[in-house]
Design an enzyme around this catalytic site. Structure first.
Site, mmCIF file in Angstrom:
data_model
loop_
_atom_site.group_PDB
_atom_site.id
_atom_site.type_symbol
_atom_site.label_atom_id
_atom_site.label_comp_id
_atom_site.label_asym_id
_atom_site.label_seq_id
_atom_site.Cartn_x
_atom_site.Cartn_y
_atom_site.Cartn_z
ATOM 1 N N TYR A 265 0.833 -1.208 0.000
ATOM 2 C CA TYR A 265 0.000 0.000 0.000
ATOM 3 C C TYR A 265 0.867 1.257 0.000
ATOM 4 O O TYR A 265 0.744 2.101 -0.884
ATOM 5 C CB TYR A 265 -0.922 -0.021 1.222
ATOM 6 C CG TYR A 265 -1.899 1.124 1.277
ATOM 7 C CD1 TYR A 265 -2.918 1.236 0.335
ATOM 8 C CD2 TYR A 265 -1.819 2.087 2.267
ATOM 9 C CE1 TYR A 265 -3.823 2.290 0.378
ATOM 10 C CE2 TYR A 265 -2.716 3.129 2.325
ATOM 11 C CZ TYR A 265 -3.713 3.232 1.384
ATOM 12 O OH TYR A 265 -4.606 4.276 1.431
ATOM 13 N N GLY B 298 3.170 1.408 -3.041
ATOM 14 C CA GLY B 298 2.309 1.518 -4.215
ATOM 15 C C GLY B 298 1.813 2.938 -4.411
ATOM 16 O O GLY B 298 1.803 3.466 -5.525
ATOM 17 N N ASN C 189 -6.855 9.404 7.548
ATOM 18 C CA ASN C 189 -7.841 8.876 8.498
ATOM 19 C C ASN C 189 -9.211 9.548 8.432
ATOM 20 O O ASN C 189 -9.649 10.211 9.372
ATOM 21 C CB ASN C 189 -7.294 8.978 9.922
ATOM 22 C CG ASN C 189 -6.062 8.131 10.101
ATOM 23 O OD1 ASN C 189 -6.113 6.922 9.901
ATOM 24 N ND2 ASN C 189 -4.944 8.741 10.445
ATOM 25 N N ASN D 51 -12.210 0.757 14.645
ATOM 26 C CA ASN D 51 -11.919 -0.063 15.829
ATOM 27 C C ASN D 51 -12.480 0.589 17.091
ATOM 28 O O ASN D 51 -13.102 -0.084 17.927
ATOM 29 C CB ASN D 51 -10.411 -0.265 15.997
ATOM 30 C CG ASN D 51 -9.835 -1.240 15.004
ATOM 31 O OD1 ASN D 51 -10.555 -1.961 14.318
ATOM 32 N ND2 ASN D 51 -8.515 -1.260 14.913
ATOM 33 N N PRO E 91 3.274 1.929 22.320
ATOM 34 C CA PRO E 91 3.414 2.503 23.662
ATOM 35 C C PRO E 91 2.420 3.626 23.952
ATOM 36 O O PRO E 91 2.499 4.260 24.995
ATOM 37 C CB PRO E 91 4.843 3.039 23.655
ATOM 38 C CG PRO E 91 5.046 3.501 22.261
ATOM 39 C CD PRO E 91 4.283 2.497 21.405
ATOM 40 N N THR F 109 0.417 9.332 16.962
ATOM 41 C CA THR F 109 -0.404 10.492 16.627
ATOM 42 C C THR F 109 -1.214 10.163 15.385
ATOM 43 O O THR F 109 -0.805 9.344 14.561
ATOM 44 C CB THR F 109 0.462 11.738 16.353
ATOM 45 O OG1 THR F 109 1.306 11.468 15.238
ATOM 46 C CG2 THR F 109 1.293 12.108 17.561
#
EC number: 4.1.1.35
Length: 170
Positions: A87, A90, A116, A132, A148, A152
Site C-alpha cells: 500500500y 504503491g 484517516n 476499531n 506505547p 499520533t
C-alpha cells in the site's frame, strides 16, 4: 483499473485501492497492481483524451514519520519491504508516475493525500483506528490504544475531506 479503459472523458478520479490494512494485506500483489498498473492505465487514458486526473493518495506515503506533523517538504521514513509496503510504496509509485506524466506529457494532475477519514457507512470491521474505536464502544469495551500509546493521528470527517481537501495541483 488494472485493465486499460477505452472511454472518452475529460476528468478522471482515480480512487481505486483498498485503504484498510485488513484488505490490502489480504492480497498485497493485487494492491500494488492497483496502485502501479492502475495508475499507469489511468494516466494513459488521461494522456490519450487530454483529461485532468485526480489520484487519491495517503498519509502512508510518509511511512513511520519521524516528524510531527508532516508537511509537504517531509519525504518520510519508509520501509520498502514491510507487510504494509504494498500500500505505502504503491501509493508512492503512483504519485511518482503522476508527476512524471505531468513533466513529460503535460498532463494536468491533482493528488489528494487523505488522512484517516471517518463518517457514515464505514465498514465497522476494516481494522482502522476509528472503526476499531467505534466497534469497541458499541460493544462496551475499553478503547484499545496500541503500545506505547505515543502514536499520533490526524482525523477528518468525510464531508470536511470532500469540501476542504488540499490538493497538490500541477
Amino acid at each position: 483499473v488494472t485493465e486499460p479503459l477505452l472511454i472518452e472523458v475529460d476528468q478522471i478520479y482515480h480512487l481505486a485501492c483498498p485503504a484498510s490494512p485488513i484488505f490490502y494485506k489480504y492480497n498485497p500483489v493485487k494492491t500494488i497492481k492497483t496502485n502501479v498498473i492502475g495508475t499507469l492505465n489511468m494516466l494513459g487514458l488521461a494522456k490519450r483524451v487530454g483529461a485532468r486526473i485526480l489520484l487519491t493518495s495517503t498519509s502512508e506515503v510518509y511511512g513511520d514519520p519521524l516528524v510531527h506533523p508532516q508537511d509537504e517538504s517531509y519525504w518520510g521514513n519508509v520501509n520498502p519491504i514491510g507487510v504494509r509496503s504494498c500500500y505505502d510504496e504503491g501509493k508512492r509509485v503512483a504519485e511518482t508516475l503522476m508527476f512524471d506524466y505531468h513533466r513529460q506529457h503535460g498532463i494536468e494532475i491533482r493528488i489528494a493525500r487523505i488522512f484517516n477519514t471517518y463518517g457514515p457507512r464505514m465498514n465497522i470491521d476494516d481494522g482502522r483506528v476509528v472503526s476499531n474505536f467505534i466497534a469497541q464502544a458499541i460493544r462496551g469495551e475499553p478503547l484499545t490504544v496500541q503500545a506505547p500509546g505515543t502514536q499520533t493521528r490526524s482525523f477528518c470527517y468525510v464531508s470536511d475531506m470532500v469540501c476542504k481537501s488540499c490538493f497538490l495541483a500541477y
